[in-house]
Design a protein around this motif. Sequence first.
Motif, PDB file in Angstrom:
ATOM      1  N   SER A   2      69.961   7.249  17.459  1.00 39.78           N
ATOM      2  CA  SER A   2      69.207   6.593  18.484  1.00 39.78           C
ATOM      3  C   SER A   2      67.769   7.023  18.741  1.00 39.78           C
ATOM      4  O   SER A   2      67.370   8.128  18.168  1.00 39.78           O
ATOM      5  CB  SER A   2      70.140   6.788  19.609  1.00 39.78           C
ATOM      6  OG  SER A   2      69.949   8.189  20.221  1.00 39.78           O
ATOM      7  N   ALA A   3      67.143   6.132  19.288  1.00 41.77           N
ATOM      8  CA  ALA A   3      65.874   6.479  19.734  1.00 41.77           C
ATOM      9  C   ALA A   3      65.462   5.525  20.937  1.00 41.77           C
ATOM     10  O   ALA A   3      66.103   4.841  21.523  1.00 41.77           O
ATOM     11  CB  ALA A   3      64.981   5.921  18.489  1.00 41.77           C
ATOM     12  N   THR A   4      64.348   5.896  21.689  1.00 39.33           N
ATOM     13  CA  THR A   4      63.770   5.568  22.604  1.00 39.33           C
ATOM     14  C   THR A   4      62.796   4.453  22.566  1.00 39.33           C
ATOM     15  O   THR A   4      61.811   4.863  21.915  1.00 39.33           O
ATOM     16  CB  THR A   4      63.318   6.701  23.912  1.00 39.33           C
ATOM     17  OG1 THR A   4      64.685   7.540  23.947  1.00 39.33           O
ATOM     18  CG2 THR A   4      63.248   6.163  25.071  1.00 39.33           C
ATOM     19  N   VAL A   5      62.778   3.574  23.305  1.00 40.58           N
ATOM     20  CA  VAL A   5      61.754   2.503  23.184  1.00 40.58           C
ATOM     21  C   VAL A   5      60.612   2.936  24.070  1.00 40.58           C
ATOM     22  O   VAL A   5      60.692   3.108  25.283  1.00 40.58           O
ATOM     23  CB  VAL A   5      62.172   0.940  23.391  1.00 40.58           C
ATOM     24  CG1 VAL A   5      60.972   0.137  23.593  1.00 40.58           C
ATOM     25  CG2 VAL A   5      63.259   0.625  22.643  1.00 40.58           C
ATOM     26  N   THR A   6      59.220   3.178  23.820  1.00 35.47           N
ATOM     27  CA  THR A   6      58.224   3.095  24.603  1.00 35.47           C
ATOM     28  C   THR A   6      58.004   2.028  25.599  1.00 35.47           C
ATOM     29  O   THR A   6      58.299   0.955  25.353  1.00 35.47           O
ATOM     30  CB  THR A   6      57.019   3.805  23.958  1.00 35.47           C
ATOM     31  OG1 THR A   6      56.497   2.824  23.310  1.00 35.47           O
ATOM     32  CG2 THR A   6      57.555   4.915  23.118  1.00 35.47           C
ATOM     33  N   ALA A   7      57.056   2.063  26.636  1.00 35.48           N
ATOM     34  CA  ALA A   7      56.537   1.256  27.444  1.00 35.48           C
ATOM     35  C   ALA A   7      55.724   0.301  26.621  1.00 35.48           C
ATOM     36  O   ALA A   7      55.663  -0.882  27.022  1.00 35.48           O
ATOM     37  CB  ALA A   7      55.626   1.608  28.569  1.00 35.48           C
ATOM     38  N   LYS A   8      55.295   0.723  25.488  1.00 33.71           N
ATOM     39  CA  LYS A   8      54.580  -0.300  24.562  1.00 33.71           C
ATOM     40  C   LYS A   8      55.470  -1.000  23.393  1.00 33.71           C
ATOM     41  O   LYS A   8      55.014  -1.758  22.693  1.00 33.71           O
ATOM     42  CB  LYS A   8      53.252   0.659  23.786  1.00 33.71           C
ATOM     43  CG  LYS A   8      52.254   1.055  24.790  1.00 33.71           C
ATOM     44  CD  LYS A   8      51.354   1.847  24.270  1.00 33.71           C
ATOM     45  CE  LYS A   8      50.509   1.180  22.940  1.00 33.71           C
ATOM     46  NZ  LYS A   8      49.586   2.012  22.410  1.00 33.71           N
ATOM     47  N   GLY A   9      56.864  -0.807  23.640  1.00 32.84           N
ATOM     48  CA  GLY A   9      57.674  -1.279  22.837  1.00 32.84           C
ATOM     49  C   GLY A   9      57.796  -0.723  21.550  1.00 32.84           C
ATOM     50  O   GLY A   9      58.454  -1.251  20.597  1.00 32.84           O
ATOM     51  N   GLN A  10      57.566   0.597  21.327  1.00 33.84           N
ATOM     52  CA  GLN A  10      57.400   1.185  20.050  1.00 33.84           C
ATOM     53  C   GLN A  10      58.649   2.117  19.917  1.00 33.84           C
ATOM     54  O   GLN A  10      58.874   2.805  21.112  1.00 33.84           O
ATOM     55  CB  GLN A  10      55.959   2.004  19.890  1.00 33.84           C
ATOM     56  CG  GLN A  10      54.689   1.264  19.938  1.00 33.84           C
ATOM     57  CD  GLN A  10      53.641   2.077  19.966  1.00 33.84           C
ATOM     58  OE1 GLN A  10      53.478   3.148  20.340  1.00 33.84           O
ATOM     59  NE2 GLN A  10      52.570   1.521  19.499  1.00 33.84           N
ATOM     60  N   VAL A  11      59.111   2.265  18.699  1.00 35.40           N
ATOM     61  CA  VAL A  11      60.170   3.387  18.674  1.00 35.40           C
ATOM     62  C   VAL A  11      59.836   4.156  17.326  1.00 35.40           C
ATOM     63  O   VAL A  11      59.078   3.783  16.305  1.00 35.40           O
ATOM     64  CB  VAL A  11      61.430   2.335  18.287  1.00 35.40           C
ATOM     65  CG1 VAL A  11      62.810   3.317  17.975  1.00 35.40           C
ATOM     66  CG2 VAL A  11      61.896   1.703  19.384  1.00 35.40           C
ATOM     67  N   THR A  12      60.109   5.397  17.479  1.00 36.34           N
ATOM     68  CA  THR A  12      60.055   6.298  16.375  1.00 36.34           C
ATOM     69  C   THR A  12      61.205   6.253  15.472  1.00 36.34           C
ATOM     70  O   THR A  12      62.495   6.368  15.914  1.00 36.34           O
ATOM     71  CB  THR A  12      59.793   7.866  16.721  1.00 36.34           C
ATOM     72  OG1 THR A  12      58.484   7.808  17.600  1.00 36.34           O
ATOM     73  CG2 THR A  12      59.953   8.605  15.413  1.00 36.34           C
TER      74      THR A  12
END
Length: 77
Positions: A2-12
């Motif tokens: 899993s990964a977390t979406v940042t406030a800018k809508g980005q995911v690693t």
Amino acid sequence: MSATVTAKGQVTIPKPVRDFLGLAPGTRVEFQRAANGTVVLTRADEKRPARCFGTLRGHAGKGLSTDAIMALTRGDE
């Protein structure tokens, strides 16, 4: 994974996924919605990642002829 979406809508993208797809910085990816509602991540350039043994595939050279192998096994020189 899993990964977390940042406030800018980005995911690693997790490293095992990047390695599996052969993703490097600057590689374009594509997101496709499947019929069952899942989202599929693919390389946009359609280049397939190298398989584990793909780099080892090849030919060692011409090798010995059958007659030469038979001569070696018989002890003829």
